[in-house]
Design a protein around this motif. Structure first.
Motif, PDB file in Angstrom:
ATOM      1  N   THR A 332      68.185  91.847 111.021  1.00 52.12           N
ATOM      2  CA  THR A 332      68.022  91.229 112.334  1.00 52.12           C
ATOM      3  C   THR A 332      67.891  92.285 113.424  1.00 52.12           C
ATOM      4  O   THR A 332      67.039  92.173 114.320  1.00 52.12           O
ATOM      5  N   ASP A 333      68.710  93.314 113.368  1.00 50.49           N
ATOM      6  CA  ASP A 333      68.603  94.393 114.358  1.00 50.49           C
ATOM      7  C   ASP A 333      67.234  95.062 114.281  1.00 50.49           C
ATOM      8  O   ASP A 333      66.610  95.355 115.308  1.00 50.49           O
ATOM      9  N   TRP A 334      66.771  95.286 113.071  1.00 51.66           N
ATOM     10  CA  TRP A 334      65.457  95.911 112.871  1.00 51.66           C
ATOM     11  C   TRP A 334      64.356  95.044 113.487  1.00 51.66           C
ATOM     12  O   TRP A 334      63.470  95.547 114.183  1.00 51.66           O
ATOM     13  N   ALA A 335      64.386  93.755 113.251  1.00 52.55           N
ATOM     14  CA  ALA A 335      63.365  92.857 113.786  1.00 52.55           C
ATOM     15  C   ALA A 335      63.445  92.780 115.307  1.00 52.55           C
ATOM     16  O   ALA A 335      62.419  92.850 116.005  1.00 52.55           O
ATOM     17  N   ASN A 336      64.655  92.651 115.837  1.00 54.87           N
ATOM     18  CA  ASN A 336      64.808  92.539 117.286  1.00 54.87           C
ATOM     19  C   ASN A 336      64.318  93.781 118.005  1.00 54.87           C
ATOM     20  O   ASN A 336      63.723  93.698 119.090  1.00 54.87           O
ATOM     21  N   GLN A 337      64.538  94.939 117.408  1.00 55.63           N
ATOM     22  CA  GLN A 337      64.075  96.185 118.015  1.00 55.63           C
ATOM     23  C   GLN A 337      62.560  96.269 118.076  1.00 55.63           C
ATOM     24  O   GLN A 337      62.000  97.049 118.848  1.00 55.63           O
ATOM     25  N   ARG A 338      61.906  95.441 117.290  1.00 54.92           N
ATOM     26  CA  ARG A 338      60.436  95.421 117.261  1.00 54.92           C
ATOM     27  C   ARG A 338      59.867  94.167 117.917  1.00 54.92           C
ATOM     28  O   ARG A 338      58.715  93.800 117.697  1.00 54.92           O
ATOM     29  N   GLY A 339      60.690  93.515 118.719  1.00 54.78           N
ATOM     30  CA  GLY A 339      60.238  92.368 119.486  1.00 54.78           C
ATOM     31  C   GLY A 339      60.107  91.091 118.691  1.00 54.78           C
ATOM     32  O   GLY A 339      59.449  90.145 119.140  1.00 54.78           O
ATOM     33  N   LYS A 340      60.705  91.037 117.498  1.00 54.18           N
ATOM     34  CA  LYS A 340      60.644  89.847 116.654  1.00 54.18           C
ATOM     35  C   LYS A 340      62.036  89.251 116.497  1.00 54.18           C
ATOM     36  O   LYS A 340      63.043  89.899 116.775  1.00 54.18           O
ATOM     37  N   ILE A 341      62.053  88.009 116.041  1.00 52.88           N
ATOM     38  CA  ILE A 341      63.327  87.382 115.737  1.00 52.88           C
ATOM     39  C   ILE A 341      63.397  87.114 114.239  1.00 52.88           C
ATOM     40  O   ILE A 341      62.423  87.265 113.510  1.00 52.88           O
ATOM     41  N   THR A 342      64.582  86.715 113.773  1.00 50.01           N
ATOM     42  CA  THR A 342      64.769  86.420 112.353  1.00 50.01           C
ATOM     43  C   THR A 342      65.145  84.957 112.177  1.00 50.01           C
ATOM     44  O   THR A 342      65.838  84.361 112.999  1.00 50.01           O
ATOM     45  N   LYS A 343      64.691  84.399 111.068  1.00 49.08           N
ATOM     46  CA  LYS A 343      65.010  83.027 110.669  1.00 49.08           C
ATOM     47  C   LYS A 343      65.491  83.105 109.233  1.00 49.08           C
ATOM     48  O   LYS A 343      64.794  83.638 108.371  1.00 49.08           O
ATOM     49  N   ASN A 344      66.675  82.566 108.972  1.00 49.03           N
ATOM     50  CA  ASN A 344      67.320  82.861 107.695  1.00 49.03           C
ATOM     51  C   ASN A 344      68.039  81.641 107.136  1.00 49.03           C
ATOM     52  O   ASN A 344      68.692  80.904 107.872  1.00 49.03           O
ATOM     53  N   GLN A 345      67.921  81.464 105.816  1.00 42.61           N
ATOM     54  CA  GLN A 345      68.721  80.485 105.095  1.00 42.61           C
ATOM     55  C   GLN A 345      69.891  81.224 104.437  1.00 42.61           C
ATOM     56  O   GLN A 345      69.685  82.040 103.546  1.00 42.61           O
ATOM     57  N   ALA A 346      71.096  80.923 104.886  1.00 51.01           N
ATOM     58  CA  ALA A 346      72.267  81.615 104.342  1.00 51.01           C
ATOM     59  C   ALA A 346      72.817  80.926 103.104  1.00 51.01           C
ATOM     60  O   ALA A 346      73.533  81.554 102.317  1.00 51.01           O
ATOM     61  N   HIS A 347      72.521  79.635 102.939  1.00 49.65           N
ATOM     62  CA  HIS A 347      73.100  78.925 101.799  1.00 49.65           C
ATOM     63  C   HIS A 347      72.637  79.551 100.488  1.00 49.65           C
ATOM     64  O   HIS A 347      71.557  80.107 100.385  1.00 49.65           O
ATOM     65  N   GLY A 348      73.492  79.438  99.503  1.00 53.24           N
ATOM     66  CA  GLY A 348      73.248  80.112  98.227  1.00 53.24           C
ATOM     67  C   GLY A 348      73.860  81.493  98.174  1.00 53.24           C
ATOM     68  O   GLY A 348      73.896  82.119  97.116  1.00 53.24           O
ATOM     69  N   SER A 349      74.344  81.960  99.313  1.00 48.17           N
ATOM     70  CA  SER A 349      74.900  83.309  99.393  1.00 48.17           C
ATOM     71  C   SER A 349      76.326  83.352  98.869  1.00 48.17           C
ATOM     72  O   SER A 349      77.011  82.333  98.804  1.00 48.17           O
ATOM     73  N   PRO A 350      76.813  84.543  98.532  1.00 49.01           N
ATOM     74  CA  PRO A 350      78.201  84.695  98.114  1.00 49.01           C
ATOM     75  C   PRO A 350      79.143  84.971  99.281  1.00 49.01           C
ATOM     76  O   PRO A 350      80.302  85.303  99.065  1.00 49.01           O
ATOM     77  N   GLY A 351      78.669  84.853 100.513  1.00 53.87           N
ATOM     78  CA  GLY A 351      79.493  85.201 101.665  1.00 53.87           C
ATOM     79  C   GLY A 351      79.911  84.002 102.487  1.00 53.87           C
ATOM     80  O   GLY A 351      79.734  82.844 102.097  1.00 53.87           O
ATOM     81  N   ASN A 352      80.460  84.275 103.658  1.00 52.25           N
ATOM     82  CA  ASN A 352      80.860  83.236 104.599  1.00 52.25           C
ATOM     83  C   ASN A 352      79.600  82.703 105.276  1.00 52.25           C
ATOM     84  O   ASN A 352      78.975  83.389 106.087  1.00 52.25           O
ATOM     85  N   LEU A 353      79.199  81.490 104.948  1.00 54.68           N
ATOM     86  CA  LEU A 353      77.930  80.951 105.416  1.00 54.68           C
ATOM     87  C   LEU A 353      77.864  80.901 106.939  1.00 54.68           C
ATOM     88  O   LEU A 353      76.819  81.189 107.535  1.00 54.68           O
ATOM     89  N   LEU A 354      78.958  80.547 107.586  1.00 54.86           N
ATOM     90  CA  LEU A 354      78.952  80.456 109.049  1.00 54.86           C
ATOM     91  C   LEU A 354      78.653  81.811 109.684  1.00 54.86           C
ATOM     92  O   LEU A 354      77.851  81.907 110.620  1.00 54.86           O
ATOM     93  N   ASP A 355      79.255  82.852 109.171  1.00 55.86           N
ATOM     94  CA  ASP A 355      79.036  84.181 109.740  1.00 55.86           C
ATOM     95  C   ASP A 355      77.640  84.699 109.444  1.00 55.86           C
ATOM     96  O   ASP A 355      77.016  85.378 110.272  1.00 55.86           O
ATOM     97  N   LEU A 356      77.133  84.383 108.268  1.00 56.21           N
ATOM     98  CA  LEU A 356      75.770  84.797 107.922  1.00 56.21           C
ATOM     99  C   LEU A 356      74.752  84.082 108.798  1.00 56.21           C
ATOM    100  O   LEU A 356      73.792  84.681 109.288  1.00 56.21           O
ATOM    101  N   TYR A 357      74.927  82.788 108.996  1.00 52.81           N
ATOM    102  CA  TYR A 357      74.042  82.048 109.887  1.00 52.81           C
ATOM    103  C   TYR A 357      74.141  82.565 111.323  1.00 52.81           C
ATOM    104  O   TYR A 357      73.154  82.640 112.043  1.00 52.81           O
TER     105      TYR A 357
END
Length: 936
Positions: A332-357
């Motif tokens: 996300t930082d990489w994309a934002n630095q280049r004037g883009k945004i990120t769109k992400n599906q966190a479900h299926g992950s092994p982490g805290n979904l709320l924090d990933l989203y």
């Protein structure tokens, strides 16, 4: 056009998006708007629905790109998400290699052409899914941990050489990562440096030891459904270095001229078996404060005890941290630095979904399969039922994170395998999408539309997973009607800020403490295991069913909360909630408990369903548990109506096993409109409330409904057809009761006004006993376009499905056909004229006296046509579009080869080879009865 309703095309916003990179960043943040009463918010590319756009083989060319983009814009789409995948056989000479100069030229042409049509473009950062490709060598590829248990005894040495015995893992790159020796009452010993290349151990020690060898092994997973030039291994998402190298590959490919896309997109985490990375043990030590290598037997314990569960929890939390920091955050930082945004599906992950989203610009959920709705007449084929129905609570993980971080847009991958190929209608899709809207989704993406060259005959190029809403689909001419509905709803749901009552804490540590297995992937398909049985799910469901609107909150998000005038706030005050609920749980971090009491001292209300009794994690857990108990014991509870209340500073802590009783003590009023069967979500637009309501019951709801909001008047807004009018309402104690009339399957938006709403025409209500005139016919049936051939036109005594006709060509036909009749009428001033089409198979475009009156795409298939009627004879035309199923059935019966792809080819909903030759004919056409309902 009479003035019974304001036309939906009369639109004004005080604030609009600016184009360019800055605007892109704003699309994921809070947008405060003010909408003029009695008007729909401005139509924007973002308020329109978007779609995933499959580039099969990336075999795209400028002529077809221009043609298709224009067709998408005319159908009412607002943007497309490019996803290059495998191609069709026989077209290899057209394939473009991913990120090649030729491919990049087509991408830039697409962006420029889309921009000229006011269409947005997103791009998945890779081909197929997950992230990966030819740039991912074994050292960057997804890794797993393979543990082997050996024994060592004095004088005998190792029981066998330490070499990898997992034959599957041995097919790919691997290395011996760590070797540890364990003996009771002895400190573990790291033997890694004492193993030679043949797996022999150069170590002498007294007694018998258990030796555990950890191999770092490549999972071997390749990118699924990869496009030409995109084939390769899946990326190691846990490695900061690997992710950085992956992103730098795109910098090299794009150079200084990054494409003018809006967002980079990442699909759901489907990196199977990935549970390790080279730097894991060092990272674990840094995060958890102890060396996991000292406790490897606890990870492998066949009968896990308390220590094992705690260590497994720490392991899972650490993997989640690595995904959050090294992939999601870095990307996300990489994309934002280049004037883009990120769109992400966190479900299926092994982490805290709320924090990933929460870490991306546009969190995205997913609807997979179909739900049961009691709406009369809605079709749900038994063969389409999956193991788990789509669950709006699952979607709320994405919307909650967006709300608490002040991100305006929450997207969803919509209608993935809604039904079998070629059998999904708008009427089935509509309530499924409405369920997502109610969960906080406001930026839907179809899954999806496939690029197909003009010369490829029916059914065109198709992706293996339905929905297949392509230009070849027989429903396509009516697609813009459904999209207009979505646009109107999203224009409201993207305005202002969310307006929810309470926050519910998600006890992720209870999930992470599961004694089974090692890795824990929180998948959409596994919610029956990790979500549904939990008190969190049951409590959230109960509160929502009883009329409380809520969001979920994680430990990290709790740390960011503030208190202002007794309200919890987030996103610099742009988000507020009245109460925070801690459901019954097993583990609560000490830091979270301390923060909750800090919020209470500042004036917040916190409701506990049960006293928290334990802390998660292994290190110093006994001391931390004692500290938790001391904090709780420091609260002075007093009995209060079957509960207990402790004053804490300016706020309070409520202990109540009955959450509804806890809400009552907290003074939180529910929305009693749910007692009528309605479901709702609210938005706060410059201090005024918008209610989005749906009737998914089997009964008509025609009654005044109480709103838990103060106001002087209310405007009703019908998104199906775009009508707007001033509601009949009464005030009780400053709060409104608004009269509604909603048939099963209908939706409605209620705008609560702070003034009288002067100048807004009154809403013309249906009456319970309208005058009903049946359009008996005769009807003229004419087949317009479709195939495999056009049946002959004919006269019908009454409207019937064309598949009831005896000729075979009508049985095989998929496309559009017109039913035409006349109606003699003398108009009555002030009456409302509603055309009810009865049963439609599957969508209907209505013309009255040659003018389009609207598209009826869903139950109850009714349109207000009063603006188009005249005294005397009226020409009524109902253009019906059916499904593709009958044409596909015909092709398969005839043995016509229409599916021929390089990967997976084409499968049915159960992932078996697709064959429609045994299908029954799908009823198609206008079944009626068609009536004119005159509401005096």
């Amino acid at each position: 056009m009479n003035n019974r309703y304001l036309p939906y095309s009369s639109i004004l916003l005080l604030f609009i998006f600016l184009l360019g990179p800055v605007a892109c960043k704003q699309e994921g943040s809070t947008l405060q708007t003010k909408v003029r009463a009695g008007e729909w918010p401005e139509e924007t590319r973002t308020s329109k629905p978007w779609t995933r756009w499959w580039w099969m083989g990336s075999a795209v060319d400028k002529q077809n790109l221009s043609r298709l983009l224009k067709a998408y814009e005319e159908a009412g789409l607002g943007g497309l998400e490019i996803a290059p995948i495998y191609g069709a056989k026989g077209f290899e000479d057209r394939f473009l290699s991913y990120l090649s100069p030729e491919w990049l030229e087509m991408l830039r042409y697409t962006v420029a052409t889309a921009d000229s049509l006011d269409l947005g473009i997103d791009l998945t950062q890779g081909t197929g899914w997950p992230f990966g490709g030819p740039m991912v060598g074994p050292e960057m590829a997804a890794q797993r941990m393979v543990m082997q248990v050996h024994s060592y005894s004095e004088g005998m040495g190792l029981d066998r050489p330490i070499v990898l015995e997992d034959t599957r893992a041995a097919r790919f790159a691997y290395e011996l990562h760590t070797v540890m020796a364990y003996q009771n009452n002895q400190s573990p010993i790291n033997l890694t440096d004492q193993i030679d290349d043949s797996g022999q151990l150069s170590w002498d020690a007294p007694g018998t030891w258990t030796v555990i060898a950890v191999f770092q092994a490549q999972t071997g997973q390749m990118v699924k459904r990869a496009a030409p030039g995109g084939q390769g291994f899946t990326l190691d998402h846990y490695s900061q270095e690997s992710v950085g190298n992956y992103l730098s590959y795109f910098e090299s490919a794009f150079g200084e001229d990054f494409p003018g896309i809006r967002a980079f997109y990442n699909d759901s985490f489907e990196v199977y078996g990935a549970d390790f990375t080279r730097d894991f043990f060092r990272y674990f030590l840094e995060k958890r404060g102890y060396d996991l290598r000292d406790y490897l037997p606890e990870l492998l314990a066949e009968e896990p005890g308390e220590h094992s569960k705690r260590i497994k929890s720490d392991y899972r939390e650490t993997i989640g941290d690595m995904l959050l920091e090294n992939f999601t955050g870095q990307w996300t930082d990489w994309a934002n630095q280049r004037g883009k945004i990120t769109k992400n599906q966190a479900h299926g992950s092994p982490g805290n979904l709320l924090d990933l989203y929460a870490r991306v610009d546009i969190p995205e959920g997913e609807t997979f399969g179909s739900s049961y709705f009691p709406i009369p007449g809605i079709r749900r084929d038994s063969a389409d039922i999956r193991n788990v129905d789509p669950d709006p609570i699952m979607l709320k993980f994405a919307s909650s994170a967006a709300h608490l971080k002040g991100k305006n847009l929450v997207s969803t991958e919509t209608f993935t395998w809604l039904g079998e190929h070629f059998k999904s209608a708008f009427s089935q899709a509509k309530p499924e999408l409405e369920q997502a809207f109610l969960a906080g989704i406001n930026h839907m993406f179809y899954h999806g539309v496939t690029y197909s060259p003009q010369e490829v005959e029916f059914p065109g190029w198709l992706f293996y997973a339905s929905l297949n809403l392509t230009t070849h689909n027989s429903l396509w001419p009516h697609f813009r009607g459904f999209n207009a509905y979505i646009q109107r709803v999203q224009s409201v749901l993207q305005s202002g800020i969310p307006d929810n009552d309470l926050l519910v804490y998600w006890p992720v540590y209870d999930i992470w403490a599961d004694p089974e297995g090692i890795s824990k992937m929180l998948t959409v398909h596994g919610i029956d295991e990790w979500l549904h049985p939990t008190p969190f799910y049951k409590g959230s469901s109960l509160l929502m069913e009883q009329g409380f609107s809520l969001d979920f909150v994680s430990d990290a998000l709790i740390q960011e909360l503030q208190v202002s005038e007794g309200q919890l706030s987030a996103a610099n005050g742009a988000y507020t909630a009245k109460v925070l609920v801690v459901p019954r749980l097993s583990y609560l971090p000490l830091a979270t408990m301390e923060r909750l009491l800090s919020l209470a001292k500042a004036g917040a209300t916190v409701v506990f369903q049960e006293q928290p009794s334990d802390v998660p994690g292994f290190k110093n857990h006994a001391e931390r548990r004692d500290a938790l108990e001391r904090i709780w014991d420091g609260l002075s509870f007093e009995p209060a109506a079957s509960a207990q209340v402790a004053a804490v500073g300016e706020g309070q802590v409520i202990l109540s096993g009955d959450l509804l009783q806890g809400m009552k003590i907290a003074g939180l009023a529910r929305e009693t409109l749910v007692d009528q069967g309605l479901r709702f979500i609210r938005r706060n637009v410059a201090g005024e409330r918008y209610y989005y309501l749906v009737n998914h019951t089997a009964e008509t709801i025609a009654t005044p409904i109480p709103l838990n909001q103060e106001g002087e008047a209310a405007v009703l807004m019908a998104p199906e057809q775009g009508m707007v009018g001033l509601a009949e309402s009464t005030r009780e104690g400053g709060k409104l009761a608004v009269r509604v009339h909603m048939e099963p399957g209908e939706s409605l938006i209620v705008h609560v006004l702070r003034n009288k709403g002067s100048g807004i025409p009154a809403w013309h209500y249906r009456v319970s006993d309208p005058e009903i005139r049946t359009l008996q016919g005769p009807w003229r049936l004419t087949f317009q376009q479709g195939g495999p051939s056009l049946p002959q036109a004919r006269e019908l005594e009454k409207a019937i499905p064309w598949t009831d006709l005896p000729d075979a060509s009508s049985q095989h036909f998929s496309g559009q056909a017109r039913y035409e009749t006349t109606l003699d009428l003398r108009l009555e001033p002030g009456a409302r004229y509603e055309l009810s089409l009865g049963k439609v198979l599957e969508s209907a475009r209505v013309l009255v006296n040659g003018q389009e009156a609207g598209i009826a795409f869903g139950i109850p298939f009714r349109l207000d046509i009063g603006d188009f009627l005249k005294d005397g004879t009226n020409e009524i035309t109902v253009e019906v579009a059916n499904l593709m199923a009958n044409h596909i059935r015909y092709l398969d019966k005839q043995g016509v080869a229409w599916r021929n792809y390089h990967e997976i080819n084409f499968v049915n909903i159960d992932y078996r080879p697709f064959d429609a030759s045994s299908w029954e004919v799908m009823p198609s056409g206008l079944a009626g009865p068609v009536t004119l309902r005159i509401h005096h």
